[in-house]
Write an enzyme that holds these catalytic residues in place. Structure first.
Site, short mmCIF file in Angstrom:
data_model
loop_
_atom_site.label_atom_id
_atom_site.label_comp_id
_atom_site.label_asym_id
_atom_site.label_seq_id
_atom_site.Cartn_x
_atom_site.Cartn_y
_atom_site.Cartn_z
N SER A 33 18.72 7.69 23.96
CA SER A 33 18.19 6.37 24.32
C SER A 33 18.99 5.77 25.47
CB SER A 33 18.21 5.44 23.11
OG SER A 33 19.54 5.30 22.65
N SER A 41 29.10 0.35 22.25
CA SER A 41 27.66 0.22 22.49
C SER A 41 27.45 0.25 24.00
CB SER A 41 27.15 -1.09 21.91
OG SER A 41 27.61 -2.15 22.72
N LYS A 42 26.20 -0.04 24.38
CA LYS A 42 25.89 -0.01 25.82
C LYS A 42 26.68 -1.07 26.59
CE LYS A 42 21.65 2.46 25.61
NZ LYS A 42 21.00 2.11 24.32
N ARG A 43 27.16 -2.12 25.84
CA ARG A 43 28.00 -3.13 26.50
C ARG A 43 29.23 -2.50 27.14
NH1 ARG A 43 30.75 -5.48 22.85
NH2 ARG A 43 29.69 -4.54 21.10
N ASN A 44 29.72 -1.40 26.50
CA ASN A 44 30.96 -0.80 26.97
C ASN A 44 30.64 0.25 28.03
OD1 ASN A 44 31.21 -1.06 23.63
ND2 ASN A 44 32.80 -2.09 24.85
#
Ligand code: GLU
Length: 313
Positions: A11, A249-252
């Site tokens: 994803s 997560s995608k934040r990182n």
């Protein structure tokens, strides 16, 4: 013969958490002279477009984590994209339906997450059984307004197992989990069903995955039992946390291969990750192959691993 597997959900671009998962699965199987299967878990085709899967395949190659069966390699267990295996999930669903264990559920997301619903540690909700005893006539009436999801009745029983890394774990399915989804109302099969059908059909004997899925395992053991399949050995490894202690997560963005690939080599990345996970004595660069001599599950901690700031400083 040991058969391990990588089962990423493409994803987005692969990040350090997925890489550690694939590295551990690869080392654990290879060290026993076993084989590795790559299966792309793209059930959610909207979130997992084909180009992400292709990128993931390329990234695994770049890392030197080669598989014996899977996309491009072929093998008798294929197809290796879950989006192409729905007839197998449908057949398993039919068998469960024939046992009288499946029922339609019309609850909306908002109803499920109502404040009175008991929440599990993993953020999911214990299903209250609202639709469990709808009569066929009531269900047919509701189905005119909204297509149902399908749920599996769980028994009033505890499912326990010994995880190869985390030790004894169990859940009382009725109390701790409730009847769980097999298929969503939009027709998408649930992860729990697909993963059991696929691991069994692909001859997987060893499942290595993050500790966030430990709590899925009792549900999966119940499915193995109902479908008359032999469960694999499960090995759950600690989660990688961001420097602030939160789940990666995608934040990182700095933990994603998008950011890392131009800055570090595959060996630098694997060496650093293996060091954090306890099986590289120093942070020096290592190939996956060379880590085979150092890896053992005893060296991997059970507690979550927090990434330092500036991992590649
Ligand atoms: N596809 C899942 C993920 O990427 C892994 C499922 C599993 O290993 O059982 O999180």
């Amino acid at each position: 013969m040991t058969v391990g597997r990588f089962a990423p959900s493409p994803s987005g671009r692969i990040h350090l958490g997925n890489i550690l998962c694939c590295l551990l699965a690869w080392l654990s199987a290879r060290q026993k002279g076993g084989r590795v299967v790559l299966r792309i878990e793209d059930l959610d085709t909207a979130r997992c477009p084909r180009r992400y899967a292709e990128q993931m395949i390329e990234d695994l190659r770049w890392l030197g984590l080669f598989w014996d069966e899977g996309p491009e390699a072929g093998g008798s267990g294929g197809p290796f994209f879950q989006s192409q295996r729905t007839d197998l999930y449908q057949a398993a669903l039919k068998r469960l339906e024939a046992m009288g264990l499946v029922y339609p559920c019309f609850c909306t997301r908002a109803e499920l997450h109502a404040s009175s619903a008991p929440h599990r540690e993993d953020g999911q909700v214990v299903y209250a059984g609202t639709c469990r005893s709808l009569s066929p006539a009531q269900a047919a009436e509701k189905a005119r307004l909204r297509p149902p999801a399908l749920r599996l009745r769980v028994p009033d029983k505890e499912y326990r197992f010994t995880d190869g890394h985390m030790g004894l774990y169990g859940e009382h399915l009725d109390r701790d989990c409730g009847d769980f989804l097999l298929r969503r109302s939009d027709g998408m099969f649930a992860y729990q069903l697909a993963v059991v059908v696929d691991d069994a059909a692909m001859g997987v004997t060893e499942v290595v995955r993050g500790a966030d899925l430990l709590s899925s395992t009792p549900r999966q053991l119940y499915l193995y039992e109902l479908l008359g399949l032999t469960p694999p050995l499960f090995l759950h490894f600690p989660l990688l946390l961001a420097p602030d202690g939160r789940r990666l997560s995608k934040r990182n963005a700095d933990a994603g291969l998008d950011t890392l690939q131009g800055r570090v080599s595959a060996e630098e990345l694997l060496g650093r990750l293996a060091w954090l996970a306890g099986f590289n004595p120093s942070s020096r660069p290592r190939s996956a192959q060379s880590l085979l001599q150092d890896f053992s599950w005893e060296k991997v901690p059970q507690a979550d691993i927090r990434l330092p700031e500036n991992l590649f400083g």
